[in-house]
Design a protein around this motif. Structure first.
Motif, short mmCIF file in Angstrom:
data_model
loop_
_atom_site.label_atom_id
_atom_site.label_comp_id
_atom_site.label_asym_id
_atom_site.label_seq_id
_atom_site.Cartn_x
_atom_site.Cartn_y
_atom_site.Cartn_z
N LEU A 1 0.83 -1.20 0.00
CA LEU A 1 0.00 0.00 0.00
C LEU A 1 0.87 1.26 0.00
N VAL A 2 1.88 1.30 0.85
CA VAL A 2 2.79 2.45 0.90
C VAL A 2 3.51 2.61 -0.44
N PHE A 3 4.01 1.50 -0.97
CA PHE A 3 4.68 1.54 -2.27
C PHE A 3 3.76 2.10 -3.34
N LEU A 4 2.52 1.60 -3.38
CA LEU A 4 1.57 2.02 -4.39
C LEU A 4 1.22 3.50 -4.26
N MET A 5 1.00 3.96 -3.04
CA MET A 5 0.65 5.36 -2.83
C MET A 5 1.79 6.28 -3.26
N ASP A 6 3.02 5.90 -2.95
CA ASP A 6 4.18 6.69 -3.35
C ASP A 6 4.34 6.67 -4.87
N GLN A 7 4.33 5.48 -5.46
CA GLN A 7 4.56 5.35 -6.90
C GLN A 7 3.48 6.03 -7.72
N ARG A 8 2.22 5.81 -7.37
CA ARG A 8 1.14 6.41 -8.15
C ARG A 8 1.19 7.93 -8.05
N SER A 9 1.48 8.45 -6.87
CA SER A 9 1.61 9.91 -6.70
C SER A 9 2.72 10.45 -7.58
N ARG A 10 3.86 9.78 -7.56
CA ARG A 10 5.02 10.23 -8.33
C ARG A 10 4.81 10.08 -9.85
N GLU A 11 4.23 8.97 -10.27
CA GLU A 11 4.03 8.77 -11.70
C GLU A 11 2.99 9.73 -12.27
N HIS A 12 1.96 10.04 -11.50
CA HIS A 12 1.00 11.04 -11.97
C HIS A 12 1.61 12.44 -11.93
N ALA A 13 2.50 12.69 -10.98
CA ALA A 13 3.22 13.97 -10.98
C ALA A 13 4.03 14.11 -12.26
N LEU A 14 4.65 13.03 -12.71
CA LEU A 14 5.39 13.07 -13.97
C LEU A 14 4.44 13.30 -15.15
N ASN A 15 3.22 12.77 -15.07
CA ASN A 15 2.23 13.06 -16.11
C ASN A 15 1.91 14.55 -16.14
N VAL A 16 1.80 15.17 -14.98
CA VAL A 16 1.55 16.62 -14.91
C VAL A 16 2.71 17.37 -15.56
N VAL A 17 3.93 16.98 -15.25
CA VAL A 17 5.11 17.62 -15.85
C VAL A 17 5.04 17.50 -17.37
N LYS A 18 4.74 16.30 -17.86
CA LYS A 18 4.65 16.10 -19.31
C LYS A 18 3.53 16.92 -19.92
N MET A 19 2.39 16.96 -19.26
CA MET A 19 1.26 17.72 -19.81
C MET A 19 1.58 19.19 -19.93
N LEU A 20 2.34 19.72 -18.98
CA LEU A 20 2.67 21.15 -18.98
C LEU A 20 3.86 21.49 -19.85
N SER A 21 4.89 20.66 -19.84
CA SER A 21 6.13 21.07 -20.49
C SER A 21 6.59 20.17 -21.63
N ARG A 22 6.03 18.96 -21.73
CA ARG A 22 6.46 18.05 -22.78
C ARG A 22 5.27 17.24 -23.31
N PRO A 23 4.26 17.92 -23.84
CA PRO A 23 3.06 17.20 -24.29
C PRO A 23 3.35 16.17 -25.38
N GLU A 24 4.41 16.37 -26.14
CA GLU A 24 4.76 15.40 -27.18
C GLU A 24 5.10 14.03 -26.58
N LYS A 25 5.61 14.01 -25.34
CA LYS A 25 5.89 12.73 -24.67
C LYS A 25 4.60 11.98 -24.36
N MET A 26 3.56 12.70 -23.98
CA MET A 26 2.26 12.06 -23.73
C MET A 26 1.75 11.43 -25.02
N ILE A 27 1.90 12.15 -26.14
CA ILE A 27 1.43 11.62 -27.42
C ILE A 27 2.18 10.33 -27.76
N LYS A 28 3.48 10.29 -27.54
CA LYS A 28 4.28 9.09 -27.82
C LYS A 28 3.86 7.91 -26.95
N GLU A 29 3.29 8.17 -25.78
CA GLU A 29 2.87 7.10 -24.87
C GLU A 29 1.44 6.62 -25.12
N ALA A 30 0.75 7.26 -26.05
CA ALA A 30 -0.64 6.87 -26.35
C ALA A 30 -0.70 5.40 -26.74
#
Length: 154
Positions: free
Chosen positions: A109-138
């Motif tokens: 549970l601790v692992f999942l809460m940490d990882q999901r928070s961090r991985e979604h934070a990286l999604n936020v970073v990509k959405m704001l500054s590197r949207p082309e990376k999100m497109i490549k991950e589609a």
């Protein structure tokens, strides 16, 4: 510099907001405004206020619904409120929920809460500054918290 809102809950059994903020700060320069509310049903209005009153360009809404049926209903209602707040503000609110019964034990549970928070934070970073990376991950079967499942094969 973008302004990012982070709203988390006291009900969660891990400091999800701290993990998300740490990940954002490691990957981009941004003004981060954090709020903490009691539970997941309080997240929609807190996120909306961050957008409308604090000028956030995107918000992360982090919470941990419990494992009981009542908790699942509350999570659904919170999710519906988050969607409504997005539509009312025309702004992304990235919902980051970890259901208590997703994990086999407390360590996972601790692992999942940490990882999901961090991985979604990286999604936020990509959405704001590197949207082309999100497109490549589609279509690549990305999963936040657990191992990615990959794309479906024909």
């Amino acid at each position: 510099m973008p302004t990012i809102g982070v709203v988390d809950t006291t009900f969660a059994r891990f400091n999800m907001g701290k993990a998300a903020i740490d990940e954002i700060q490691q990957n981009m320069s941004a003004k981060i405004i954090r709020r903490t509310v009691p539970g997941v049903k309080d997240l929609p209005v807190a996120a909306k206020k961050l957008i409308e009153e604090e000028g956030c360009e995107i918000v992360m809404a982090l919470g941990m619904p419990g494992s009981k049926e009542q908790d699942k209903i509350c999570a659904h209602e919170a999710s519906t409120g988050i969607i409504q707040a997005q539509l009312m503000t025309n702004t992304h609110i990235i919902e980051v929920f970890v259901h208590e019964d997703e994990a086999r034990d407390e360590n996972e549970l601790v692992f999942l809460m940490d990882q999901r928070s961090r991985e979604h934070a990286l999604n936020v970073v990509k959405m704001l500054s590197r949207p082309e990376k999100m497109i490549k991950e589609a279509g690549t079967g990305q999963r936040q918290g657990f191992e990615d499942v990959g794309p479906a094969r024909m």
